[in-house]
Design an enzyme around this catalytic site. Structure first.
Site, PDB file in Angstrom:
ATOM      1  N   SER A 313      42.929  44.065  -6.290  1.00 26.57           N
ATOM      2  CA  SER A 313      43.848  43.928  -6.931  1.00 26.57           C
ATOM      3  C   SER A 313      43.296  43.943  -8.648  1.00 26.57           C
ATOM      4  O   SER A 313      42.806  44.311  -9.212  1.00 26.57           O
ATOM      5  CB  SER A 313      44.745  42.949  -6.610  1.00 26.57           C
ATOM      6  N   ASP A 324      35.211  52.740 -16.167  1.00 25.64           N
ATOM      7  CA  ASP A 324      35.628  53.867 -16.713  1.00 25.64           C
ATOM      8  C   ASP A 324      35.357  53.765 -18.368  1.00 25.64           C
ATOM      9  O   ASP A 324      35.044  55.008 -18.931  1.00 25.64           O
ATOM     10  CB  ASP A 324      37.200  53.813 -16.605  1.00 25.64           C
ATOM     11  N   LYS A 338      43.929  47.852  -3.489  1.00 27.48           N
ATOM     12  CA  LYS A 338      45.461  47.470  -3.602  1.00 27.48           C
ATOM     13  C   LYS A 338      45.762  47.865  -5.072  1.00 27.48           C
ATOM     14  O   LYS A 338      45.336  47.019  -5.914  1.00 27.48           O
ATOM     15  CB  LYS A 338      45.711  46.042  -3.145  1.00 27.48           C
TER      16      LYS A 338
END
Length: 431
Positions: A313, A324, A338
């Site tokens: 999460s 990224d 999740k």
């Protein structure tokens, strides 16, 4: 987004104290208590109708559910609570759930304080509807006994967990300090194991840090266990302190971190990322919100992040943003997977409702739900490694820890490149 209402924890419950990590909501005054249990039933229906992430309610006729719920008579609040829970099951979302007043009060306990229990973060496998361990809390009775992420809880004492939701599991597992609970778990490749655990008070240290000397290089090591309400401030203090002490790189350990508050993960990401996206959330109407870096990074020094199957999460938001943006090298094993956000609502009689309101995406638009973050460098711990590290916690985050050792190895060329660049800058300045 409202800071204290939105939760991206993978947990269904941290036994026995919080059911959504780090949530801090004020309880409604008892003056607002409604004597008719049907009022709470309709409150729950209205919130789900307004906010649930899937406008089709996962192919459930939600209007028909309301007619059914309001056509009944409820002799007690407990009857109404049972009806609410049964209705929510139809949404096929383990993270949308009702909490009775005791469960809701427990959820609001400040996660920086002491908790009473065995120290397990629970989740629900959305494919099998089984209770699974997201992660044990470091140093807790469950952790010391050897319970691991992905263990499936099949019995609590003498009661089967088949068909049991997380709230019911919490009620069975929690209890007074010094009392015992027996958990039977199923572990992939190993069959059934039985753990007799003694409940105790557990102190949660959200952030701990220290400087490690690795081959003559000062490396800042930070262990983040949960994204609670004070995690960002603790992280800020840790980075600033170690910057003053001249560390040349960092290792951020998110292993077995089950998640927590969305805004906490965004705040911490901004301490490492100067510019770029962090996360976006998408609700039933489309994109709901974007979180971006805001030129407030505290350091640009090389960073390695450790993750595993218990990193979930909010941990996945942070590691996904760092990956990224090419700000850090991610090391370990794939994360939990999740990608859902919950909003937590206090209800008029002191109970509460957590409802899934959005999905989140990494800066590159990746949906990690059921898939997780794939590390840049895959380093699996063998059974021998796991046993050795669990039996001697002093070896964790040392070169005897294969994932940590891989992080140091990955950081070394970046450190040397920065040192060389600094030498060349000094040489140019002196000419």
């Amino acid at each position: 987004m409202r800071k204290r209402g939105f939760v991206v924890s993978a947990t269904a419950a941290v036994v026995t104290a919080v059911s959504l990590v780090g949530v801090q909501l004020s309880m409604p005054g008892w003056a607002g208590f409604r004597s008719d249990p049907k009022e709470v039933v309709d409150e729950v229906w209205q919130i789900v109708n307004r906010e649930f992430v899937d406008p089709s309610f996962n192919a459930l006729d939600w209007e028909a559910v309301r007619l059914d719920l309001l056509s009944r008579e409820y002799a007690t609040r407990e009857d109404a609570y049972a009806a609410i829970r049964e209705a929510l099951k139809g949404l096929n979302d383990p993270y949308t759930r009702f909490l009775d007043p005791d469960q809701f009060a427990s959820m609001q306990i400040d996660t920086s304080g002491e908790l009473t229990g065995v120290g397990i973060t629970l989740g629900m496998d959305q494919e099998t509807n089984e209770l699974v361990v997201v992660s044990p809390i470091e140093g807790s009775p469950a952790d010391r006994a050897g319970i691991k992420s992905k263990d499936v809880i099949v019995r609590i004492d003498d009661q089967s967990t088949e068909g049991m939701d997380t709230n019911a599991a919490v009620s069975l597992i929690r209890g007074e300090p010094g009392s015992r609970v027996r958990l039977t778990i199923r572990r992939e490749g190993e069959g059934l194991k039985v753990f007799d655990l003694v409940r105790e008070k557990i102190e949660l240290a959200t952030v701990r840090y220290e400087i490690h000397e690795e081959n003559g290089l000062p490396i800042g090591y930070i262990r983040l266990t949960q994204f609670s309400g004070n995690a960002a401030e603790k992280m800020r203090q840790a980075i600033r302190d170690m910057e003053k002490q001249g560390v040349v790189a960092y290792v951020l350990d998110l292993r077995a971190n089950p998640g927590g508050l969305l805004y906490s993960s965004a705040e911490i990401a901004r301490m490492w990322i100067e510019r770029g996206g962090i996360v976006s959330t998408v609700n039933r109407q489309g994109e709901q919100d974007r979180f971006n870096a805001n030129n407030t990074a505290l350091t640009d020094k090389p960073l390695a992040v450790l993750v595993d199957g218990g990193s979930a999460s909010a941990s996945e938001i942070l590691s996904g943003a760092l990956q990224d943006n090419r700000r850090a090298v991610i090391i370990g094993t794939p994360t939990f997977g999740k990608g859902l956000v919950q909003s937590v609502h206090p209800l008029s009689d002191g109970s509460g409702l957590a409802v899934t309101i959005a999905r989140y995406r990494t800066p590159n638009g990746t949906d990690i739900d059921h898939k997780g973050i794939t590390p840049d460098i895959l380093v699996e711990l063998s059974e021998e490694d796991l046993n050795r590290l669990s039996q001697n916690r002093e070896l964790v985050a040392t070169l005897a820890d294969p994932q940590y050792a891989a992080a140091i190895e990955a950081l070394r060329p970046q450190i040397l490149a920065r040192q060389q660049q600094a030498k060349e800058t000094v040489r140019s300045s002196s000419l």
